[in-house]
Design an enzyme around this catalytic site. Structure first.
Site, PDB file in Angstrom:
ATOM      1  N   ASP A  50       6.653   4.860  27.268  1.00 64.59           N
ATOM      2  CA  ASP A  50       7.860   4.921  26.349  1.00 64.59           C
ATOM      3  C   ASP A  50       7.241   5.669  25.354  1.00 64.59           C
ATOM      4  O   ASP A  50       6.139   5.157  24.407  1.00 64.59           O
ATOM      5  CB  ASP A  50       8.489   3.669  25.876  1.00 64.59           C
ATOM      6  CG  ASP A  50       9.669   3.871  25.639  1.00 64.59           C
ATOM      7  OD1 ASP A  50      10.111   4.954  24.815  1.00 64.59           O
ATOM      8  OD2 ASP A  50      10.758   2.993  26.063  1.00 64.59           O
ATOM      9  N   ASP A  71      11.689   8.644  23.535  1.00 63.33           N
ATOM     10  CA  ASP A  71      12.705   7.908  22.839  1.00 63.33           C
ATOM     11  C   ASP A  71      13.560   8.779  21.726  1.00 63.33           C
ATOM     12  O   ASP A  71      12.890   9.606  21.160  1.00 63.33           O
ATOM     13  CB  ASP A  71      12.002   6.898  22.068  1.00 63.33           C
ATOM     14  CG  ASP A  71      12.804   6.075  21.199  1.00 63.33           C
ATOM     15  OD1 ASP A  71      13.662   5.221  21.904  1.00 63.33           O
ATOM     16  OD2 ASP A  71      12.863   5.876  20.014  1.00 63.33           O
ATOM     17  N   GLU A 131      15.642  10.621  26.262  1.00 60.50           N
ATOM     18  CA  GLU A 131      16.748   9.900  25.707  1.00 60.50           C
ATOM     19  C   GLU A 131      17.491  10.701  24.541  1.00 60.50           C
ATOM     20  O   GLU A 131      17.003  10.890  23.540  1.00 60.50           O
ATOM     21  CB  GLU A 131      16.478   8.366  25.066  1.00 60.50           C
ATOM     22  CG  GLU A 131      17.513   7.713  24.685  1.00 60.50           C
ATOM     23  CD  GLU A 131      17.348   6.621  23.637  1.00 60.50           C
ATOM     24  OE1 GLU A 131      18.258   5.661  23.589  1.00 60.50           O
ATOM     25  OE2 GLU A 131      16.455   6.825  22.901  1.00 60.50           O
ATOM     26  N   HIS A 186      17.771  -1.564  28.004  1.00 62.71           N
ATOM     27  CA  HIS A 186      17.484  -2.719  27.176  1.00 62.71           C
ATOM     28  C   HIS A 186      18.271  -2.604  25.789  1.00 62.71           C
ATOM     29  O   HIS A 186      18.325  -3.274  24.909  1.00 62.71           O
ATOM     30  CB  HIS A 186      15.916  -2.614  26.714  1.00 62.71           C
ATOM     31  CG  HIS A 186      15.625  -1.148  26.032  1.00 62.71           C
ATOM     32  ND1 HIS A 186      15.771   0.136  26.624  1.00 62.71           N
ATOM     33  CD2 HIS A 186      15.311  -1.136  24.596  1.00 62.71           C
ATOM     34  CE1 HIS A 186      15.225   1.013  25.728  1.00 62.71           C
ATOM     35  NE2 HIS A 186      15.185   0.400  24.573  1.00 62.71           N
ATOM     36  N   ASP A 187      19.153  -1.278  25.713  1.00 59.92           N
ATOM     37  CA  ASP A 187      20.040  -1.268  24.598  1.00 59.92           C
ATOM     38  C   ASP A 187      21.507  -1.554  24.890  1.00 59.92           C
ATOM     39  O   ASP A 187      22.347  -1.479  24.308  1.00 59.92           O
ATOM     40  CB  ASP A 187      19.993   0.248  24.006  1.00 59.92           C
ATOM     41  CG  ASP A 187      18.568   0.523  23.549  1.00 59.92           C
ATOM     42  OD1 ASP A 187      18.022  -0.363  22.892  1.00 59.92           O
ATOM     43  OD2 ASP A 187      18.156   1.756  23.695  1.00 59.92           O
TER      44      ASP A 187
HETATM   45  C1  GLC Z   1      15.955   4.026  21.096  1.00 68.86           C
HETATM   46  C2  GLC Z   1      15.653   2.830  21.902  1.00 68.86           C
HETATM   47  C3  GLC Z   1      16.033   1.536  20.988  1.00 68.86           C
HETATM   48  C4  GLC Z   1      15.452   1.919  19.533  1.00 68.86           C
HETATM   49  C5  GLC Z   1      15.677   3.208  19.046  1.00 68.86           C
HETATM   50  C6  GLC Z   1      14.587   3.519  17.704  1.00 68.86           C
HETATM   51  O1  GLC Z   1      17.449   4.284  21.318  1.00 68.86           O
HETATM   52  O2  GLC Z   1      15.890   2.653  23.211  1.00 68.86           O
HETATM   53  O3  GLC Z   1      15.637   0.484  21.642  1.00 68.86           O
HETATM   54  O4  GLC Z   1      15.730   0.842  18.668  1.00 68.86           O
HETATM   55  O5  GLC Z   1      15.594   4.199  20.045  1.00 68.86           O
HETATM   56  O6  GLC Z   1      13.569   3.702  18.131  1.00 68.86           O
END
Ligand code: GLC
Ligand code: CA
Length: 545
Positions: A102, A203, A245, A319-320
């Protein structure tokens, strides 16, 4: 079919996401770690997955559970060492599993060496690695807000400047306009590639090209220029899977992100479907029922628009996000049926499926009694902010029960033993009490379990090329209960038909498929034109239809 020979490996792959903190503890400190993951590779190989996406394990003060990195090239002692990581890559490889790291490139931790230097003076060579604004204490540069609450600006008295942070104050944003920053990042990525990793998840990657002066955070003007440069300098030198993402993705820019020419990433995570069950224009906490017909339209749009022009990722959980069976299924009476139904609908589509740890068991949301049991910075900040704004605690807890990220972060349920077999110590976040019923040990023995169903789905994808290249067509578009579609290729035609509700539903088109081969079905017995609650089936007719 020459095209199939040249098929990138990841088009055929299923990825499993591990949230290391909650997966498996090996040394009794209550925190999952890399040795714990190594001890569970047999389980992952048995499930049949091809790659593991590891949420961050780098050095981090853990303000946002590792998404605040203080050293990209070392492992946090909490998770192990660099040599544990090398061992994991090698052990996984023996089982044909690739490890996806990641990459958090929008920001670092405020404890990263670069930021510690940057704060020393305006002349420091690292100062321009971050995004600063001159100003006056107490007069914020503008009204931009941080994702985890409060303003996006933090005052540094020694410099008489604010720094910009889209997430917590401990996650200062990197300045991608600075070519030195980009070079450091590329070198770091190449270093990981050298270690033999199989790919990267990037990310909040649509937020790197920010222009806070113009209040631009995602999809900034230079975004695709940066991504193409990064891809050229790094990813294209290997045979990797890369997934960005992008909360701000739409079908147009997704064709850039996942351009088949490989100029950016293999694919993106887009979030249109997971933002449907909230009030329009508001936050995820402002709950609304899932508009089912809209969900179908949304999924169909992505399937159609990216066909031959890009590549989808298929996910319901991460995980979110809350646990999908609690969110869009029924985590009580029809837990198993609905978990399998959801998997059938998603895995039948075109794209690369991602399975989030515990999803393959049908793990559910958690309802902790009160806020003190929660650990997530976003949840804790929300609770405080909404109480200050006058919401009632009951109201806020209702939102938290539905949407808190901690729903997905309770420990993996391995067995009916104490702490679900996750740890011998005290887990950093409490185990969901339903582990005595829902756990991997029981499900692996049971041919009818959610786990066994996922294993079959994953196997089918490898056996039938229609999963990869079949053209998608949505059927019964306006139906309020049935999710039905076909996938058609040279080899034949597949029908996916699912009752998305807890009531029986009429599905006349099944009659036409009476003689078709059944690939998978989440109930025993025959399928008829009346589907039982959450009943789902995949049917197959070979040849021209
Ligand atoms: C992404 C991650 C999340 C994190 C955010 C900031 O959305 O999936 O868990 O808090 O980025 O890095
Ligand atoms: Ca541990």
């Amino acid at each position: 079919m020459t095209e199939k020979k040249n098929l990138p490996w990841w088009k055929n792959a299923v990825v499993y996401q591990i949230y290391p903190k909650s997966f498996q503890d090996s040394n009794g400190d209550g925190i999952g770690d890399i040795q714990g993951i190594i001890s569970r590779l047999v389980y992952l190989a048995d499930l049949g997955i091809d790659a593991v996406w590891l949420s961050p394990v780098y050095c981090s003060p853990q303000d946002d559970n590792g998404y605040d990195i203080s050293d990209y090239q070392d492992i946090d002692p909490m998770f192990g060492t660099l040599s544990d990581m090398e061992e994991l890559i090698a052990e996984a490889k023996k089982r044909n599993i690739r490890i996806i790291m990641d990459l958090v490139l929008n920001h670092t931790s405020d404890e990263h060496r670069w930021f510690l230097e940057a704060k020393k003076s305006r002349e420091n060579p690292y100062h321009d690695y971050y995004v600063w604004k001159d100003g006056v204490e107490g007069e914020l540069p503008n009204d931009m807000k941080a994702s985890f609450g409060g303003p996006a600006w933090e005052w540094v008295p020694e410099l008489q400047q604010y720094y910009f942070h889209q997430f917590s104050v401990k996650q200062p944003d990197l300045n991608w306009e600075n070519p030195k920053v980009r070079r450091e990042i590329y070198d770091m990525i190449l270093w990981w590639m050298d270690k033999g990793v199989g790919g990267f998840r990037l990310d909040v990657i649509d937020q790197i090209a920010k222009e806070p002066d113009r209040k631009i955070t995602n999809n900034g003007p230079r975004l695709h220029e940066f991504l193409q440069e990064m891809s050229r300098e790094t990813f294209q030198k290997g045979d990797l899977i890369t997934v960005g993402e992008a909360w701000g993705a739409n079908t147009e820019n997704a064709k850039l992100y996942s351009n088949p020419d490989g100029s950016e990433f293999s694919m993106v995570f887009q979030f249109e479907h997971v933002m449907l069950d909230q009030q329009p224009g508001k936050e995820k906490w402002d709950l609304a029922p899932l508009p089912f017909v809209k969900l179908k339209q949304c999924m169909a749009k992505w399937q159609e628009e990216l066909y031959g022009k890009g590549w989808n990722s298929l996910f319901m959980d991460n995980h979110d996000l809350p646990r999908i069976v609690s969110r869009w299924g029924d985590d009580k009476e029809y837990r198993e049926e609905s978990a399998k139904m959801l998997a059938t609908v998603f895995h039948g589509m075109q794209g690369t499926p991602y399975v989030y740890q515990g999803e393959e068991l049908g793990m559910t949301n958690i309802k902790f009694e009160d806020i003190t049991h929660y650990r997530d910075i976003e949840t804790l900040n929300l609770y405080r902010e909404r109480l200050e704004k006058g919401y009632s605690p009951e109201d806020v807890m209702r939102s938290i029960y539905a949407k808190s990220r901690d729903n997905a972060r309770t420990p993996m349920q391995w067995s009916a033993e104490e702490n679900a077999g996750f740890t011998d110590g005290t887990p950093w976040i409490e185990v969901n009490p339903n582990y005595t019923e829902i756990n991997a040990e029981a499900e692996r023995r049971d041919p009818d379990s959610v786990f066994s169903y996922y294993r079959t789905l994953i196997r089918l994808r490898k056996e039938y090329p229609v999963f990869i290249d079949g053209k998608f067509e949505l059927l019964m578009e306006e139906d309020e209960q049935i999710f039905a579609y076909t996938r058609t290729s040279d080899e034949g035609k597949m029908l996916v038909c699912a009752n998305f509700s807890g009531e029986p539903a009429k599905c006349p088109l099944i009659t036409e498929w009476k003689d078709a081969q059944k690939l998978i079905h989440n109930y025993h017995g025959d399928v008829a034109d009346g589907l039982r609650p959450y009943e789902a089936v995949m049917l197959w007719k070979a040849g021209k239809n």
